[in-house]
Design an enzyme around this catalytic site. Structure first.
Site, short mmCIF file in Angstrom:
data_model
loop_
_atom_site.label_atom_id
_atom_site.label_comp_id
_atom_site.label_asym_id
_atom_site.label_seq_id
_atom_site.Cartn_x
_atom_site.Cartn_y
_atom_site.Cartn_z
N ARG A 242 1.01 -0.99 0.25
CA ARG A 242 0.14 -0.08 -0.01
C ARG A 242 0.56 1.19 -0.20
O ARG A 242 2.07 1.44 1.03
CB ARG A 242 -0.52 0.17 1.13
CG ARG A 242 -2.40 -0.99 1.14
CD ARG A 242 -3.26 -0.94 0.37
NE ARG A 242 -4.01 -1.32 -0.14
CZ ARG A 242 -4.59 -2.57 -0.90
NH1 ARG A 242 -3.42 -2.61 -1.30
NH2 ARG A 242 -5.48 -3.63 -1.21
N GLU A 271 -2.57 7.37 -4.24
CA GLU A 271 -3.25 7.54 -5.66
C GLU A 271 -4.47 6.97 -5.90
O GLU A 271 -5.71 7.61 -7.12
CB GLU A 271 -2.99 5.55 -6.06
CG GLU A 271 -3.31 4.53 -5.13
CD GLU A 271 -3.09 3.49 -4.85
OE1 GLU A 271 -1.33 3.08 -4.63
OE2 GLU A 271 -3.78 2.54 -5.51
N HIS A 312 -1.29 0.11 -9.50
CA HIS A 312 -1.79 -0.84 -8.85
C HIS A 312 -1.88 -1.86 -9.54
O HIS A 312 -3.68 -2.12 -10.08
CB HIS A 312 -3.00 0.15 -8.14
CG HIS A 312 -3.51 -1.38 -6.28
ND1 HIS A 312 -3.56 0.00 -5.14
CD2 HIS A 312 -3.40 -1.60 -6.30
CE1 HIS A 312 -3.53 -0.93 -5.11
NE2 HIS A 312 -3.66 -1.92 -5.87
P1 NAI Z 1 -1.12 -11.21 4.41
O1 NAI Z 1 -2.09 -10.81 5.85
O2 NAI Z 1 -1.17 -12.98 4.24
O3 NAI Z 1 0.18 -10.62 5.23
C1 NAI Z 1 0.05 -10.06 5.96
C2 NAI Z 1 1.52 -9.92 6.63
O4 NAI Z 1 2.20 -8.65 7.76
C3 NAI Z 1 1.47 -10.78 7.62
O5 NAI Z 1 2.52 -11.82 8.23
C4 NAI Z 1 1.51 -9.86 9.23
O6 NAI Z 1 2.31 -10.19 10.00
C5 NAI Z 1 2.72 -8.75 8.48
N1 NAI Z 1 2.15 -7.62 9.95
C6 NAI Z 1 0.86 -6.65 9.98
N2 NAI Z 1 1.53 -5.82 10.12
C7 NAI Z 1 2.78 -5.67 10.95
C8 NAI Z 1 3.44 -4.14 11.26
N3 NAI Z 1 3.46 -3.51 11.53
N4 NAI Z 1 4.55 -4.68 10.42
C9 NAI Z 1 5.17 -5.92 9.93
N5 NAI Z 1 4.73 -6.82 9.76
C10 NAI Z 1 3.32 -6.73 9.84
O7 NAI Z 1 -1.69 -10.08 3.42
P2 NAI Z 1 -0.75 -10.62 1.80
O8 NAI Z 1 -1.66 -11.26 1.64
O9 NAI Z 1 0.38 -10.75 2.40
O10 NAI Z 1 -0.56 -9.39 1.25
C11 NAI Z 1 -0.10 -7.96 1.77
C12 NAI Z 1 -0.26 -6.94 0.71
O11 NAI Z 1 0.09 -6.91 0.16
C13 NAI Z 1 -2.30 -6.61 1.38
O12 NAI Z 1 -2.26 -6.22 2.95
C14 NAI Z 1 -1.90 -5.58 0.58
O13 NAI Z 1 -2.36 -4.12 1.10
C15 NAI Z 1 -1.52 -6.04 -0.58
N6 NAI Z 1 -1.84 -6.22 -1.76
C16 NAI Z 1 -1.59 -5.73 -2.81
C17 NAI Z 1 -2.34 -5.78 -4.14
C18 NAI Z 1 -1.96 -4.99 -5.31
O14 NAI Z 1 -2.14 -5.19 -6.67
N7 NAI Z 1 -0.95 -4.12 -5.81
C19 NAI Z 1 -2.60 -6.91 -4.42
C20 NAI Z 1 -3.26 -7.93 -3.06
C21 NAI Z 1 -2.74 -7.43 -1.84
#
Ligand code: NAI
Length: 352
Positions: A242, A271, A312
């Site tokens: 993000r 964005e 994005h």
């Molecule tokens: P997920 O929920 O599987 O993993 C997120 C990880 O971040 C978890 O391991 C969590 O413990 C960790 N986390 C939470 N708070 C934290 C902090 N304060 N410091 C460090 N780590 C922390 O999520 P996933 O599926 O891996 O997606 C990650 C992010 O990618 C999503 O939240 C979304 O914002 C973004 N995304 C972007 C897309 C795009 O098209 N550019 C598409 C899909 C997701």
């Protein structure tokens, strides 16, 4: 018959679907037969929220505000067609008994592959090389020289679904992997062969930093002035999570100081303002000032040859988009059957 009709109508919901493409519309109409569907190609705005909405479905380009919730007294479900839900006022929704459901897993490989593509484009100067051929057939090998990834250290922030997938790709390239996560997963570290370090250590040691954490109060501007000051010179930064994870002002200063070799951004602060019709926000002075700041930062990023900015689209493959729609249809059908699947858990005690 009246009784059957009553039951039938009571299961039909008014569903308002925002950010919808023609392609999605056909699939949703088919998957949600029996409901009253209204489609809006644009993101949600206060002017187009409907008081009769019982369910709304939005993509990341929409932001739901408390003012919008006030105008939808019958709203019971927000079906996000995304994994993230930072564009929804979760505490306020929870207080009003509105469920938020998401598509938690549709494309960890999709986003990780895209992240790695940005990294390769930057480190091997592929865009510049293509441009050199197209423009004048003359190329200077020194200017187009890149770096090997083999043996380099990548620091991954957020070792969830996408982070872990990225780590396994990086391992395939023979890279060293360190990671930072607020909730460490030692089993994953052992399985994928990486080490958890503190945030500061990650900034100091990494040749490449890739962001895969959600946007929360704990991650907003995780890459700020202090973080950039700890990083190695000539570091590469990739953000497909993000935009708000990076303080864009601090990033521009670091680029100005030649601290950074390359930046790949699929997401950027502001964005949503750039995509929105600026006429809508001119009414509000504060929003207009924000829009101006974000726009000028984004223009500076676009002009910089070391920056690759994409709109994005890391999620955007045929396979992943199909999975998003399938899960959204299932989420809404499940809700109709009294089951809430893929619900965002909201802890109201954290709402300080
Ligand atoms: P997920 O929920 O599987 O993993 C997120 C990880 O971040 C978890 O391991 C969590 O413990 C960790 N986390 C939470 N708070 C934290 C902090 N304060 N410091 C460090 N780590 C922390 O999520 P996933 O599926 O891996 O997606 C990650 C992010 O990618 C999503 O939240 C979304 O914002 C973004 N995304 C972007 C897309 C795009 O098209 N550019 C598409 C899909 C997701």
């Amino acid at each position: 018959i009246q009784c059957i009709l009553l039951i039938y109508y009571s299961t039909m919901a008014n569903i308002h679907i925002y950010d919808s493409s023609d392609e999605e519309r056909g699939i949703l109409e088919h998957g949600l037969t029996g409901h009253f569907l209204t489609f809006y190609p644009a993101p949600i705005t206060i002017g187009i929220v409907s008081p009769d909405a019982e369910i709304i479905s939005i993509f990341v380009s929409s932001t739901v505000t408390i003012e919008m919730l006030d105008k939808m007294p019958n709203l019971k479900l927000i079906a996000c067609r995304s994994a993230g839900y930072n564009n929804v006022p979760i505490y306020e929704a929870e207080k009003r008994g509105i469920h938020i459901v998401v598509v938690p897993s549709y494309g960890e490989s999709t986003v990780a592959e895209y992240t790695f593509s940005l990294l390769l484009l930057l480190t091997r100067k592929i865009n510049e090389s293509v441009k050199a051929i197209k423009e004048n057939m003359f190329f200077d090998p020194v200017k187009l020289r890149g770096i090997d990834l083999f043996g380099k250290k990548i620091g991954v922030i957020g070792t969830g679904r996408i982070g872990k997938r990225l780590i396994s790709i990086a391992k395939g390239f023979g890279m060293d992997v360190i990671a930072y996560d607020a909730y460490e997963n030692e089993t994953a570290a052992h399985m994928f062969g990486f080490t958890y370090v503190s945030k500061e250590e990650l900034f100091k040691q990494s040749d490449i930093i890739s962001l895969h954490a959600p946007l929360t109060d704990g991650t907003r501007h995780i890459l700020n002035e202090e973080a950039f000051s700890l990083m190695k010179d000539s570091v590469y930064i990739i953000n497909t999570a993000r935009g708000e994870l990076i303080d864009t002002g601090a990033l521009l200063v670091a680029l100005n100081n030649n601290k950074i070799a390359g930046v790949g951004l699929d997401v950027v602060e502001g964005e949503e303002f750039i995509k929105e019709n600026p006429v809508d926000v001119k009414e509000n002075v504060e929003e207009s000032a924000k829009l101006l700041r974000y726009s000028s930062n984004i223009s500076l990023l676009i002009k910089d040859d070391r920056v690759l900015l994409t709109p994005h689209v890391a999620y955007n493959t045929h396979e992943a988009v199909a999975r998003i729609i399938e899960t959204t249809i299932q989420n809404i059908r499940d809700y109709g059957n009294g089951v809430i699947t893929n619900k965002v858990t909201v802890d109201l005690t954290q709402n300080t």
